[in-house]
Scaffold this motif. Structure first.
Motif, mmCIF file in Angstrom:
data_model
loop_
_atom_site.group_PDB
_atom_site.id
_atom_site.type_symbol
_atom_site.label_atom_id
_atom_site.label_comp_id
_atom_site.label_asym_id
_atom_site.label_seq_id
_atom_site.Cartn_x
_atom_site.Cartn_y
_atom_site.Cartn_z
ATOM 1 N N THR A 218 0.840 -1.197 0.000
ATOM 2 C CA THR A 218 0.000 0.000 0.000
ATOM 3 C C THR A 218 0.875 1.246 0.000
ATOM 4 O OG1 THR A 218 -0.067 0.175 2.378
ATOM 5 C CG2 THR A 218 -1.723 -1.233 1.370
ATOM 6 N N VAL A 219 0.257 2.341 -0.286
ATOM 7 C CA VAL A 219 0.997 3.615 -0.293
ATOM 8 C C VAL A 219 1.619 3.890 1.071
ATOM 9 C CG1 VAL A 219 0.752 6.096 -0.495
ATOM 10 C CG2 VAL A 219 -0.348 4.612 -2.163
ATOM 11 N N SER A 220 0.889 3.528 2.117
ATOM 12 C CA SER A 220 1.420 3.822 3.454
ATOM 13 C C SER A 220 2.706 3.052 3.713
ATOM 14 C CB SER A 220 0.380 3.502 4.516
ATOM 15 O OG SER A 220 0.253 2.105 4.650
ATOM 16 N N GLU A 221 2.835 1.832 3.135
ATOM 17 C CA GLU A 221 4.076 1.073 3.311
ATOM 18 C C GLU A 221 5.231 1.739 2.569
ATOM 19 O OE1 GLU A 221 2.163 -2.559 2.253
ATOM 20 O OE2 GLU A 221 2.909 -3.538 4.051
ATOM 21 N N ILE A 222 4.930 2.241 1.389
ATOM 22 C CA ILE A 222 5.954 2.985 0.650
ATOM 23 C C ILE A 222 6.378 4.213 1.451
ATOM 24 C CG2 ILE A 222 6.405 4.332 -1.441
ATOM 25 C CD1 ILE A 222 4.599 2.434 -2.965
ATOM 26 N N ASP A 223 5.400 4.921 1.978
ATOM 27 C CA ASP A 223 5.699 6.114 2.778
ATOM 28 C C ASP A 223 6.569 5.781 3.985
ATOM 29 O OD1 ASP A 223 4.413 7.837 1.148
ATOM 30 O OD2 ASP A 223 2.537 7.879 2.290
ATOM 31 N N ARG A 224 6.250 4.659 4.612
ATOM 32 C CA ARG A 224 7.003 4.262 5.793
ATOM 33 C C ARG A 224 8.467 3.996 5.431
ATOM 34 N NH1 ARG A 224 7.512 -0.506 9.541
ATOM 35 N NH2 ARG A 224 7.116 -1.822 7.749
ATOM 36 N N LEU A 225 8.670 3.322 4.300
ATOM 37 C CA LEU A 225 10.027 3.030 3.843
ATOM 38 C C LEU A 225 10.782 4.319 3.525
ATOM 39 C CD1 LEU A 225 12.020 0.829 3.183
ATOM 40 C CD2 LEU A 225 10.935 0.548 0.951
ATOM 41 N N ILE A 226 10.109 5.238 2.828
ATOM 42 C CA ILE A 226 10.734 6.530 2.509
ATOM 43 C C ILE A 226 11.107 7.257 3.797
ATOM 44 C CG2 ILE A 226 10.291 8.834 1.556
ATOM 45 C CD1 ILE A 226 8.542 7.422 -0.585
ATOM 46 N N HIS A 227 10.201 7.242 4.743
ATOM 47 C CA HIS A 227 10.422 7.924 6.017
ATOM 48 C C HIS A 227 11.645 7.345 6.738
ATOM 49 C CE1 HIS A 227 9.356 10.240 9.531
ATOM 50 N NE2 HIS A 227 9.489 9.152 10.268
ATOM 51 N N LEU A 228 11.760 6.016 6.727
ATOM 52 C CA LEU A 228 12.896 5.357 7.391
ATOM 53 C C LEU A 228 14.204 5.685 6.692
ATOM 54 C CD1 LEU A 228 11.391 1.838 8.184
ATOM 55 C CD2 LEU A 228 12.190 3.515 9.847
ATOM 56 N N LEU A 229 14.204 5.592 5.369
ATOM 57 C CA LEU A 229 15.426 5.858 4.608
ATOM 58 C C LEU A 229 15.874 7.305 4.765
ATOM 59 C CD1 LEU A 229 14.893 3.903 1.278
ATOM 60 C CD2 LEU A 229 16.617 3.463 3.014
ATOM 61 N N ALA A 230 14.881 8.222 4.857
ATOM 62 C CA ALA A 230 15.200 9.649 4.948
ATOM 63 C C ALA A 230 15.912 9.984 6.257
ATOM 64 C CB ALA A 230 13.927 10.482 4.808
ATOM 65 N N ARG A 231 15.887 9.045 7.220
ATOM 66 C CA ARG A 231 16.582 9.292 8.494
ATOM 67 C C ARG A 231 18.070 8.967 8.400
ATOM 68 N NH1 ARG A 231 12.881 6.099 12.636
ATOM 69 N NH2 ARG A 231 14.703 6.345 13.949
ATOM 70 N N LEU A 232 18.494 8.347 7.304
ATOM 71 C CA LEU A 232 19.912 8.006 7.145
ATOM 72 C C LEU A 232 20.720 9.254 6.813
ATOM 73 C CD1 LEU A 232 19.574 4.759 5.021
ATOM 74 C CD2 LEU A 232 20.180 4.932 7.432
ATOM 75 N N PRO A 233 21.995 9.299 7.297
ATOM 76 C CA PRO A 233 22.822 10.455 6.983
ATOM 77 C C PRO A 233 23.027 10.578 5.474
ATOM 78 C CG PRO A 233 24.125 8.717 8.026
ATOM 79 C CD PRO A 233 22.686 8.305 8.128
ATOM 80 N N GLY A 234 22.924 11.784 4.978
ATOM 81 C CA GLY A 234 23.157 12.024 3.556
ATOM 82 C C GLY A 234 21.939 11.792 2.691
ATOM 83 N N LEU A 235 20.866 11.293 3.273
ATOM 84 C CA LEU A 235 19.645 11.062 2.493
ATOM 85 C C LEU A 235 18.519 11.938 3.036
ATOM 86 C CD1 LEU A 235 19.218 7.212 1.925
ATOM 87 C CD2 LEU A 235 19.902 8.918 0.277
ATOM 88 N N GLY A 236 17.959 12.776 2.210
ATOM 89 C CA GLY A 236 16.770 13.518 2.605
ATOM 90 C C GLY A 236 15.559 12.833 2.012
ATOM 91 N N PRO A 237 14.375 13.400 2.205
ATOM 92 C CA PRO A 237 13.152 12.794 1.667
ATOM 93 C C PRO A 237 13.213 12.588 0.152
ATOM 94 C CG PRO A 237 12.624 14.599 3.140
ATOM 95 C CD PRO A 237 14.109 14.607 2.979
ATOM 96 N N ARG A 238 13.818 13.540 -0.550
ATOM 97 C CA ARG A 238 13.852 13.442 -2.007
ATOM 98 C C ARG A 238 14.700 12.252 -2.460
ATOM 99 N NH1 ARG A 238 16.822 15.864 -6.180
ATOM 100 N NH2 ARG A 238 15.571 16.036 -8.085
ATOM 101 N N SER A 239 15.913 12.135 -1.895
ATOM 102 C CA SER A 239 16.778 11.000 -2.237
ATOM 103 C C SER A 239 16.128 9.697 -1.807
ATOM 104 C CB SER A 239 18.138 11.123 -1.552
ATOM 105 O OG SER A 239 18.648 12.403 -1.694
#
Ligand SMILES: [Zn+2]
Length: 202
Positions: free
Chosen positions: A2-23
């Motif tokens: 679902t879209v919410s799962e994609i959002d959750r993954l994006i949210h988690l990845l965006a917490r990594l150093p060097g990665l913002g929401p766009r990346s």
């Protein structure tokens, strides 16, 4: 998915150093396009790494064994101990190839602002390692304080140097060449090697 799962993954990845929401969005899209060749192998690698990697009980380096490969290597010089803030700094020094002794990872710096005192860092274990054995001598003869040229890094260095003042150990720090405010991990190999070679009494 679902879209919410994609959002959750994006949210988690965006917490990594060097990665913002766009990346993070781009990374997720790329993974979804390469599910079998990228996304699933990545998921497996993440799980295996999370389960297998632990902190070395001697120095705090990360490895899959209780005692890390650096500590286990009999060819490394036991008489010199290099104190670093973080595993990233250990990796940076290893990449430079300029140091053949062993390490001690503090796990950060003292920071009045963030409320980090000596008890929050791996300092007690460091002092334990440096305590003389039954014969009255320590295997370590020199402690290199390879800390960032930041206020917190220098405060941490002073604190450790003070605690070791009566130990009879040579306590040195990196030479100038580490730019003020500079973090070790960002130095190129040449600068790091020069700073190590030209180290001086702390
Ligand atoms: Zn180790």
């Amino acid at each position: 998915m679902t879209v919410s799962e994609i959002d959750r993954l994006i949210h988690l990845l965006a917490r990594l150093p060097g990665l913002g929401p766009r990346s993070a969005r781009r990374a997720v899209l790329q993974m979804l396009k390469k599910r079998d060749t990228l996304m699933l192998p990545l998921a497996t690698a993440l799980q295996q790494t999370a389960q297998a990697v632990r902190a070395c009980t001697l120095c705090g380096n990360l490895d899959t064994t209780e005692i890390c490969a650096v500590c286990r290597d009999p060819k490394r010089d036991q008489s010199v101990l290099c104190v670093v803030e973080d595993v990233a700094d250990l990796w940076a020094i290893e990449r430079s190839g300029a140091f053949k002794g062993r390490y001690h990872v503090l796990g950060g710096t003292l920071s009045a602002l963030d409320g980090r005192g000596p008890a929050q860092l791996n300092i007690a274990a460091l002092l334990d390692r440096l305590r003389p054995g039954d014969d009255g001598t320590s295997a370590v003869h020199e402690v290199i304080l390879a800390l960032s040229a930041t206020v917190d890094g220098q405060t941490t260095g002073h604190y450790i140097a003070e605690r070791l003042a009566d130990s009879g150990l040579a306590v040195t720090r990196l030479a100038h060449g580490v730019p003020v405010g500079g973090e070790l991990d960002y130095l190129d190999d040449g600068t790091l090697t020069a700073a190590l070679k030209a180290r001086r009494p702390a």
